[in-house]
Scaffold this motif. Structure first.
Motif, PDB file in Angstrom:
ATOM      1  N   THR A 135       2.132  65.514  50.885  1.00 60.67           N
ATOM      2  CA  THR A 135       3.583  65.387  50.980  1.00 60.67           C
ATOM      3  C   THR A 135       4.214  65.317  49.588  1.00 60.67           C
ATOM      4  O   THR A 135       5.241  65.957  49.323  1.00 60.67           O
ATOM      5  CB  THR A 135       3.958  64.146  51.819  1.00 60.67           C
ATOM      6  OG1 THR A 135       3.392  64.299  53.127  1.00 60.67           O
ATOM      7  CG2 THR A 135       5.462  63.979  51.934  1.00 60.67           C
ATOM      8  N   ALA A 136       3.601  64.567  48.689  1.00 58.16           N
ATOM      9  CA  ALA A 136       4.118  64.484  47.317  1.00 58.16           C
ATOM     10  C   ALA A 136       4.085  65.854  46.643  1.00 58.16           C
ATOM     11  O   ALA A 136       5.042  66.245  45.964  1.00 58.16           O
ATOM     12  CB  ALA A 136       3.309  63.472  46.509  1.00 58.16           C
ATOM     13  N   LYS A 137       3.003  66.605  46.846  1.00 58.85           N
ATOM     14  CA  LYS A 137       2.901  67.940  46.249  1.00 58.85           C
ATOM     15  C   LYS A 137       3.953  68.888  46.830  1.00 58.85           C
ATOM     16  O   LYS A 137       4.564  69.682  46.102  1.00 58.85           O
ATOM     17  CB  LYS A 137       1.502  68.520  46.474  1.00 58.85           C
ATOM     18  CG  LYS A 137       0.438  67.844  45.643  1.00 58.85           C
ATOM     19  CD  LYS A 137      -0.943  68.404  45.955  1.00 58.85           C
ATOM     20  CE  LYS A 137      -2.023  67.677  45.192  1.00 58.85           C
ATOM     21  NZ  LYS A 137      -3.371  68.168  45.538  1.00 58.85           N
ATOM     22  N   VAL A 138       4.185  68.798  48.132  1.00 61.30           N
ATOM     23  CA  VAL A 138       5.174  69.657  48.775  1.00 61.30           C
ATOM     24  C   VAL A 138       6.574  69.326  48.274  1.00 61.30           C
ATOM     25  O   VAL A 138       7.393  70.219  48.034  1.00 61.30           O
ATOM     26  CB  VAL A 138       5.077  69.543  50.316  1.00 61.30           C
ATOM     27  CG1 VAL A 138       6.271  70.189  51.002  1.00 61.30           C
ATOM     28  CG2 VAL A 138       3.780  70.171  50.804  1.00 61.30           C
ATOM     29  N   ARG A 139       6.865  68.038  48.088  1.00 66.41           N
ATOM     30  CA  ARG A 139       8.177  67.656  47.558  1.00 66.41           C
ATOM     31  C   ARG A 139       8.387  68.211  46.156  1.00 66.41           C
ATOM     32  O   ARG A 139       9.469  68.690  45.819  1.00 66.41           O
ATOM     33  CB  ARG A 139       8.321  66.139  47.558  1.00 66.41           C
ATOM     34  CG  ARG A 139       8.554  65.575  48.923  1.00 66.41           C
ATOM     35  CD  ARG A 139       8.784  64.083  48.893  1.00 66.41           C
ATOM     36  NE  ARG A 139       9.041  63.619  50.234  1.00 66.41           N
ATOM     37  CZ  ARG A 139       8.509  62.530  50.755  1.00 66.41           C
ATOM     38  NH1 ARG A 139       7.700  61.767  50.035  1.00 66.41           N
ATOM     39  NH2 ARG A 139       8.784  62.179  51.988  1.00 66.41           N
ATOM     40  N   THR A 140       7.351  68.145  45.333  1.00 68.26           N
ATOM     41  CA  THR A 140       7.439  68.701  43.977  1.00 68.26           C
ATOM     42  C   THR A 140       7.668  70.206  44.039  1.00 68.26           C
ATOM     43  O   THR A 140       8.519  70.743  43.329  1.00 68.26           O
ATOM     44  CB  THR A 140       6.156  68.378  43.181  1.00 68.26           C
ATOM     45  OG1 THR A 140       6.030  66.960  43.078  1.00 68.26           O
ATOM     46  CG2 THR A 140       6.187  69.002  41.794  1.00 68.26           C
ATOM     47  N   LEU A 141       6.919  70.880  44.899  1.00 64.39           N
ATOM     48  CA  LEU A 141       7.076  72.324  45.062  1.00 64.39           C
ATOM     49  C   LEU A 141       8.487  72.668  45.535  1.00 64.39           C
ATOM     50  O   LEU A 141       9.111  73.607  45.028  1.00 64.39           O
ATOM     51  CB  LEU A 141       6.030  72.864  46.041  1.00 64.39           C
ATOM     52  CG  LEU A 141       6.092  74.346  46.352  1.00 64.39           C
ATOM     53  CD1 LEU A 141       5.864  75.175  45.080  1.00 64.39           C
ATOM     54  CD2 LEU A 141       5.064  74.705  47.414  1.00 64.39           C
ATOM     55  N   LYS A 142       9.001  71.902  46.471  1.00 63.88           N
ATOM     56  CA  LYS A 142      10.357  72.141  46.983  1.00 63.88           C
ATOM     57  C   LYS A 142      11.383  72.024  45.859  1.00 63.88           C
ATOM     58  O   LYS A 142      12.282  72.852  45.742  1.00 63.88           O
ATOM     59  CB  LYS A 142      10.672  71.154  48.104  1.00 63.88           C
ATOM     60  CG  LYS A 142      12.047  71.345  48.689  1.00 63.88           C
ATOM     61  CD  LYS A 142      12.335  70.321  49.770  1.00 63.88           C
ATOM     62  CE  LYS A 142      13.774  70.509  50.226  1.00 63.88           C
ATOM     63  NZ  LYS A 142      14.345  69.340  50.811  1.00 63.88           N
ATOM     64  N   ARG A 143      11.230  70.984  45.021  1.00 65.94           N
ATOM     65  CA  ARG A 143      12.159  70.827  43.898  1.00 65.94           C
ATOM     66  C   ARG A 143      12.043  72.023  42.941  1.00 65.94           C
ATOM     67  O   ARG A 143      13.050  72.527  42.446  1.00 65.94           O
ATOM     68  CB  ARG A 143      11.889  69.521  43.159  1.00 65.94           C
ATOM     69  CG  ARG A 143      12.429  68.295  43.867  1.00 65.94           C
ATOM     70  CD  ARG A 143      12.403  67.048  42.996  1.00 65.94           C
ATOM     71  NE  ARG A 143      11.062  66.661  42.581  1.00 65.94           N
ATOM     72  CZ  ARG A 143      10.229  65.897  43.287  1.00 65.94           C
ATOM     73  NH1 ARG A 143      10.602  65.447  44.462  1.00 65.94           N
ATOM     74  NH2 ARG A 143       9.038  65.587  42.828  1.00 65.94           N
ATOM     75  N   GLN A 144      10.803  72.458  42.676  1.00 66.54           N
ATOM     76  CA  GLN A 144      10.609  73.591  41.774  1.00 66.54           C
ATOM     77  C   GLN A 144      11.237  74.852  42.352  1.00 66.54           C
ATOM     78  O   GLN A 144      11.921  75.589  41.644  1.00 66.54           O
ATOM     79  CB  GLN A 144       9.128  73.820  41.503  1.00 66.54           C
ATOM     80  CG  GLN A 144       8.475  72.742  40.679  1.00 66.54           C
ATOM     81  CD  GLN A 144       6.961  72.868  40.643  1.00 66.54           C
ATOM     82  OE1 GLN A 144       6.356  73.638  41.382  1.00 66.54           O
ATOM     83  NE2 GLN A 144       6.336  72.074  39.779  1.00 66.54           N
TER      84      GLN A 144
END
Length: 158
Positions: A135-144
């Protein structure tokens, strides 16, 4: 439904049997199977399970390598060689072997997590930890992705 979706918490009974959710069994039955295929995940403390689409995915992956190549032989051995066929009983339960349970650290509870063409079987705490990381990785990807799209909207390059 034509995909393995959702997450189910399941208990193993005193005989080591685990129920497979009805929605998952329906997909297996649609393939004409009375069993599911299951193998240790290559890079996670979890199990990969499913029916014909799981096997088709493995076939596709193995076929990317030239026949008789070392990579193909190793991959085929690691995947096909580790697959166990788990027979579904009339109540929709399967028995996980000691080898499978040891790989996934499953004792008396498991989380069955849909992944579309297959599902994973996890020990609940390990799944929660994995989900938090994912979930943390997906949130970072979404922001990027959001910042790239915002730049493109303004005519800037990302």
């Amino acid at each position: 439904m034509d995909r393995f979706v959702s997450t189910y918490a399941m208990r193993l009974d005193s005989k080591g049997r685990m129920s497979v959710p009805a929605a998952f069994r329906a997909l297996i039955a649609r393939d004409g199977l009375e069993h599911l295929y299951c193998h240790p995940a290559l890079d996670l403390p979890a199990l990969e399970a499913g029916g014909a689409r799981l096997m088709a995915g493995i076939d596709s992956l193995v076929e990317r390598f030239p026949p008789y190549s070392e990579a193909r032989e190793e991959l085929a051995g690691a995947l096909y060689g580790a697959i166990e066929t788990l027979k579904l009983d009339p109540e929709g339960r399967v028995v996980l072997s000691e080898t499978l349970k040891a790989h996934a650290h499953v004792k008396d509870e498991a989380m069955l997590v849909g992944l579309g063409d297959r599902f994973r079987i996890w020990e609940p705490e390990r799944f929660r930890s994995h989900l938090a990381e994912a979930t943390a990785k997906v949130r970072t990807l979404k922001r990027q992705l959001g910042s790239r799209n915002a730049g493109e909207t303004r005519g800037e390059e990302a």
